[in-house]
Design a protein around this motif. Structure first.
Motif, mmCIF file in Angstrom:
data_model
loop_
_atom_site.group_PDB
_atom_site.id
_atom_site.type_symbol
_atom_site.label_atom_id
_atom_site.label_comp_id
_atom_site.label_asym_id
_atom_site.label_seq_id
_atom_site.Cartn_x
_atom_site.Cartn_y
_atom_site.Cartn_z
ATOM 1 N N ALA A 53 -5.088 29.854 27.949
ATOM 2 C CA ALA A 53 -5.736 30.164 29.226
ATOM 3 C C ALA A 53 -5.886 31.671 29.403
ATOM 4 O O ALA A 53 -6.952 32.160 29.804
ATOM 5 C CB ALA A 53 -4.935 29.567 30.383
ATOM 6 N N LYS A 54 -4.836 32.411 29.093
ATOM 7 C CA LYS A 54 -4.853 33.869 29.315
ATOM 8 C C LYS A 54 -5.644 34.611 28.236
ATOM 9 O O LYS A 54 -6.474 35.457 28.551
ATOM 10 C CB LYS A 54 -3.426 34.407 29.362
ATOM 11 C CG LYS A 54 -2.650 33.973 30.580
ATOM 12 C CD LYS A 54 -1.222 34.500 30.488
ATOM 13 C CE LYS A 54 -0.389 34.078 31.665
ATOM 14 N NZ LYS A 54 0.995 34.564 31.538
ATOM 15 N N ASP A 55 -5.362 34.318 26.974
ATOM 16 C CA ASP A 55 -5.964 35.089 25.878
ATOM 17 C C ASP A 55 -7.372 34.627 25.521
ATOM 18 O O ASP A 55 -8.271 35.446 25.351
ATOM 19 C CB ASP A 55 -5.070 35.021 24.631
ATOM 20 C CG ASP A 55 -3.679 35.581 24.886
ATOM 21 O OD1 ASP A 55 -3.528 36.405 25.824
ATOM 22 O OD2 ASP A 55 -2.742 35.181 24.167
ATOM 23 N N HIS A 56 -7.572 33.340 25.401
ATOM 24 C CA HIS A 56 -8.870 32.834 24.987
ATOM 25 C C HIS A 56 -9.874 32.808 26.140
ATOM 26 O O HIS A 56 -10.993 33.275 26.016
ATOM 27 C CB HIS A 56 -8.732 31.437 24.376
ATOM 28 C CG HIS A 56 -10.023 30.885 23.882
ATOM 29 N ND1 HIS A 56 -10.875 30.142 24.675
ATOM 30 C CD2 HIS A 56 -10.629 30.975 22.673
ATOM 31 C CE1 HIS A 56 -11.930 29.805 23.987
ATOM 32 N NE2 HIS A 56 -11.810 30.281 22.764
ATOM 33 N N ASP A 57 -9.447 32.235 27.299
ATOM 34 C CA ASP A 57 -10.374 32.081 28.426
ATOM 35 C C ASP A 57 -10.282 33.220 29.443
ATOM 36 O O ASP A 57 -11.002 33.199 30.446
ATOM 37 C CB ASP A 57 -10.143 30.737 29.121
ATOM 38 C CG ASP A 57 -10.820 29.586 28.387
ATOM 39 O OD1 ASP A 57 -11.290 29.799 27.254
ATOM 40 O OD2 ASP A 57 -10.894 28.484 28.952
ATOM 41 N N GLN A 58 -9.383 34.165 29.189
ATOM 42 C CA GLN A 58 -9.251 35.344 30.063
ATOM 43 C C GLN A 58 -8.954 34.969 31.525
ATOM 44 O O GLN A 58 -9.432 35.620 32.452
ATOM 45 C CB GLN A 58 -10.513 36.222 29.983
ATOM 46 C CG GLN A 58 -10.871 36.674 28.582
ATOM 47 C CD GLN A 58 -9.784 37.554 27.968
ATOM 48 O OE1 GLN A 58 -9.419 38.566 28.532
ATOM 49 N NE2 GLN A 58 -9.260 37.152 26.816
ATOM 50 N N LEU A 59 -8.149 33.937 31.716
ATOM 51 C CA LEU A 59 -7.757 33.495 33.056
ATOM 52 C C LEU A 59 -6.437 34.154 33.441
ATOM 53 O O LEU A 59 -5.680 34.587 32.563
ATOM 54 C CB LEU A 59 -7.612 31.970 33.087
ATOM 55 C CG LEU A 59 -8.900 31.194 32.809
ATOM 56 C CD1 LEU A 59 -8.597 29.710 32.602
ATOM 57 C CD2 LEU A 59 -9.885 31.391 33.947
ATOM 58 N N PRO A 60 -6.125 34.224 34.724
ATOM 59 C CA PRO A 60 -4.865 34.857 35.134
ATOM 60 C C PRO A 60 -3.638 34.051 34.710
ATOM 61 O O PRO A 60 -2.568 34.617 34.484
ATOM 62 C CB PRO A 60 -4.967 34.933 36.656
ATOM 63 C CG PRO A 60 -6.000 33.938 37.042
ATOM 64 C CD PRO A 60 -6.932 33.807 35.874
ATOM 65 N N ASP A 61 -3.769 32.745 34.597
ATOM 66 C CA ASP A 61 -2.684 31.860 34.181
ATOM 67 C C ASP A 61 -3.248 30.443 34.112
ATOM 68 O O ASP A 61 -4.450 30.248 34.228
ATOM 69 C CB ASP A 61 -1.499 31.930 35.147
ATOM 70 C CG ASP A 61 -0.167 31.663 34.438
ATOM 71 O OD1 ASP A 61 -0.147 30.922 33.434
ATOM 72 O OD2 ASP A 61 0.861 32.189 34.895
#
Length: 169
Positions: A53-61
């Motif tokens: 979620a954080k690294d691939h999709d650049q989401l906060p969590d």
């Protein structure tokens, strides 16, 4: 299932501006997200794989599932309507991300009331507030309540198509 608010609300008891009983859940944990994802077979990794979620999709969590938020809003309205009430329609949109660790509060307020075909209709604005004081999931709902001297709300409730009748129609 016993509703948290199991007394019956009647149409005559409702006023425009009245707040629905809020419902709170959280803080939401990875276990909550994983159980919900498993129950509905939603295996998108943004709900259980934090590095993805954080690294691939650049989401906060990790994100809270949209279907969980839908259920949360329906549960809040249904509990407020009581056991003889009926949720005729609900409409909402996902505007902000709710994430792992959030405590969410579902809220609503009555915006209109009207009688049609011997039943009391209650229109509401609804939404989910997160710890950042954002209404992440704004929407509307129409509930149907019995009149004190009227017939019970029928089950199953008549189909109004895409939504319940608008006020005054």
């Amino acid at each position: 299932m016993t509703l948290q608010n199991d007394h019956q609300r009647y149409f005559e008891d409702v006023e425009v501006g009245e707040k629905l009983t809020p419902l709170s859940r959280g803080p939401i944990t990875t276990s909550h997200l994983m159980r919900w994802s498993a129950a509905i077979e939603n295996w998108h990794r943004i709900h259980y794989d934090s590095p993805f979620a954080k690294d691939h999709d650049q989401l906060p969590d990790l994100l809270i599932n949209g279907s969980w938020k839908q259920h949360f809003l329906v549960q809040m309205v249904r509990q407020w309507l009581g056991p003889q009430g009926w949720l005729a329609s609900a409409d909402f949109s996902f505007r902000k991300m709710d994430q792992l660790g959030d405590t969410l509060i579902a809220r609503g307020v009555v915006t209109d009331t009207y009688v049609r075909d011997g039943l009391g209709f209650v229109a509401c604005d609804i939404g989910i507030w997160n710890p950042r004081d954002e209404n992440s999931t704004p929407g509307t709902a129409v509930g149907v309540l019995p009149l004190r001297a009227g017939a019970p709300v029928p089950y199953p409730f008549p189909d109004f198509g895409a939504s319940a009748p608008a006020a005054g129609s």
